[in-house]
Design an enzyme around this catalytic site. Structure first.
Site, PDB file in Angstrom:
ATOM      1  N   ARG A  23     -33.505  -1.329  39.712  1.00 44.35           N
ATOM      2  CA  ARG A  23     -32.815  -0.080  40.086  1.00 44.35           C
ATOM      3  C   ARG A  23     -33.780   1.109  40.168  1.00 44.35           C
ATOM      4  O   ARG A  23     -33.395   2.239  39.875  1.00 44.35           O
ATOM      5  CB  ARG A  23     -31.696   0.255  39.094  1.00 44.35           C
ATOM      6  N   ARG A  27     -30.315   7.182  40.881  1.00 47.44           N
ATOM      7  CA  ARG A  27     -29.957   8.579  40.596  1.00 47.44           C
ATOM      8  C   ARG A  27     -30.894   9.323  39.670  1.00 47.44           C
ATOM      9  O   ARG A  27     -30.818  10.546  39.582  1.00 47.44           O
ATOM     10  CB  ARG A  27     -28.532   8.631  40.041  1.00 47.44           C
ATOM     11  N   ARG A  36     -28.926  10.559  49.162  1.00 41.13           N
ATOM     12  CA  ARG A  36     -27.573  10.058  48.944  1.00 41.13           C
ATOM     13  C   ARG A  36     -26.547  11.083  49.438  1.00 41.13           C
ATOM     14  O   ARG A  36     -25.573  10.724  50.094  1.00 41.13           O
ATOM     15  CB  ARG A  36     -27.405   9.770  47.455  1.00 41.13           C
ATOM     16  N   ASP A  73     -26.961  -3.327  47.913  1.00 45.15           N
ATOM     17  CA  ASP A  73     -26.186  -3.611  46.715  1.00 45.15           C
ATOM     18  C   ASP A  73     -25.662  -5.034  46.796  1.00 45.15           C
ATOM     19  O   ASP A  73     -25.435  -5.560  47.895  1.00 45.15           O
ATOM     20  CB  ASP A  73     -25.013  -2.622  46.578  1.00 45.15           C
ATOM     21  N   TYR A 148     -16.969  -9.720  40.501  1.00 47.78           N
ATOM     22  CA  TYR A 148     -16.416  -8.492  41.093  1.00 47.78           C
ATOM     23  C   TYR A 148     -15.300  -8.811  42.089  1.00 47.78           C
ATOM     24  O   TYR A 148     -14.318  -8.084  42.191  1.00 47.78           O
ATOM     25  CB  TYR A 148     -17.521  -7.678  41.758  1.00 47.78           C
TER      26      TYR A 148
END
Ligand code: CP3
Length: 340
Positions: A23, A27, A36, A73, A148
């Site tokens: 990652r 952010r 973003r 992702d 998921y």
């Protein structure tokens, strides 16, 4: 001279070891937050090749990592299969959950190639831009993606998923098989678009009982490794079965991966004893140790390096970097690894 990360994955004890962070585009970087915002939404960011390429390169420019990981992702595969997906602020990903055979039948494998096109386009533009770094492609492992898809959102226990695996093994295995075939095709397409290594993220592998771990983690991973290596024998596969615990050696031995990620809870000395000497180990500083920084972070980094010295190794975290991580801690970590 081959790239350091590829040499490690070929079984060489490169020292100081190559370093990158899971990652690493995210952010904690102000430039990521700016791009973003420019993209609007997260899926838009992933499917706008110029912007996805830009965020893939941002951590390299700032820290000079030895690898760039495709910015995408793991849930873009279910999205490309036609499952509704959105990323809700503060809630993480939300999907329309699949709970029965009708849900599985509603997926559209024939739509994947078109939907996933922009992701492959990201890679095509990157191969030359990464310079001496290795360009890593990735996908979620079938089990974690299925988590998921069935649960419909993040979870700690994944109760709906484990329930389906036990109560309707035919349905759950059909989903795993579909994802396994899709992942093989996706990896081969990523490699043909420029990925030099591929990594399979099985973030939730550790919730499974050993019998289900064999069936839904080891078996699909082994099939993916065999099929990808049959078509692209020179491209290494990194497997990351998070919290595999005592299943680590069986995971490595039965899947044939060239590299294995170890999570925060794995003792580096244990991993060195369990993993064959020609398989690269990747990990495993606690992301919270990096967020905390200072002497404790440096001590822990040194301990990991000491345990891994003399064997093929890739320095990384034990899980993804936290959004609140100070930039100067990342710079200090990279400097420490490079001084090993
Ligand atoms: O630098 C990189 O590693 C970039 C590529 C990358 C992302 N996600 C970008 C992302 C990779 C390799 C992933 C993998 C991923 N995604 C995993 C496996 C690794 C792990 O962390 O266990 C999983 C389980 C996912 C699913 C996912 N995607 C979740 C749970 C979330 C929400 C969590 C969060 O941090 O908000 C995402 C969103 C996501 N994927 C973000 C990023 C940078 C944050 C989106 C944003 O900008 O708000």
């Amino acid at each position: 001279m081959a790239k350091t990360l590829l040499r490690a994955l070929a079984g060489e004890a490169v020292w100081p070891p190559p370093v990158w962070l899971m990652r690493q585009a995210g952010r904690y970087l102000p430039e990521y937050r700016a791009t973003r915002a420019q993209a609007g939404g997260f899926i838009e960011l992933c499917t706008t090749p110029a912007l996805a390429r830009e965020v893939t390169l941002q951590p390299l420019r700032r820290f000079g990592f030895d690898a760039a990981i495709l910015f995408s992702d793991i849930l873009l595969l279910p999205w490309a299969l036609g499952q509704e997906l959105r990323y809700a602020e503060g809630e993480g990903p939300l999907l329309q959950p699949i709970r029965d055979a009708a849900g599985l039948r509603a997926l559209r494998p024939q739509a994947v190639a078109t939907a996933i096109g922009p992701v492959l386009e990201v890679l095509r533009g990157l191969r030359v831009e990464v310079g001496g770094a290795t360009l890593i492609g990735f996908a979620g492992a079938p089990f974690t993606v299925a988590c998921y898809m069935v649960q419909g959102r993040g979870s700690k226990e994944w109760d709906q998923v484990r329930r389906m695996a036990w109560s309707d093994p035919a349905l759950f295995t059909a989903l795993i098989d579909l994802l396994t075939e899709q992942t093989i095709a996706y990896f081969c397409a990523q490699i043909e678009a420029g990925a030099e290594a591929v990594m399979l993220f099985d973030s939730w592998a550790g919730v499974l009982a050993p019998s289900l771990f064999r069936r839904h983690v080891i078996v699909p991973t082994a099939r993916i490794v065999a099929a990808v290596r049959a078509r692209h024998p020179q491209v290494p596969v990194i497997g990351f079965a998070r919290q595999a615990g005592l299943m680590l050696a069986e995971f490595v031995g039965s899947t044939g991966v060239q590299g294995v990620g170890i999570d925060t809870s794995t003792d580096p000395g244990f991993a060195v004893r369990e993993v064959p000497g020609l398989v690269a180990i990747q990990g495993n500083l606690d992301p919270l140790a990096l967020a905390a920084g200072g002497a404790a972070m440096l001590r822990e980094t040194d301990a990991i390096l000491a345990a891994m010295r003399g064997r093929p190794f890739i320095f990384n975290l034990g899980h993804g970097i936290m959004p609140q991580t100070p930039l100067e801690h990342v710079a200090a970590l990279v400097a420490r690894v490079r001084a090993a």
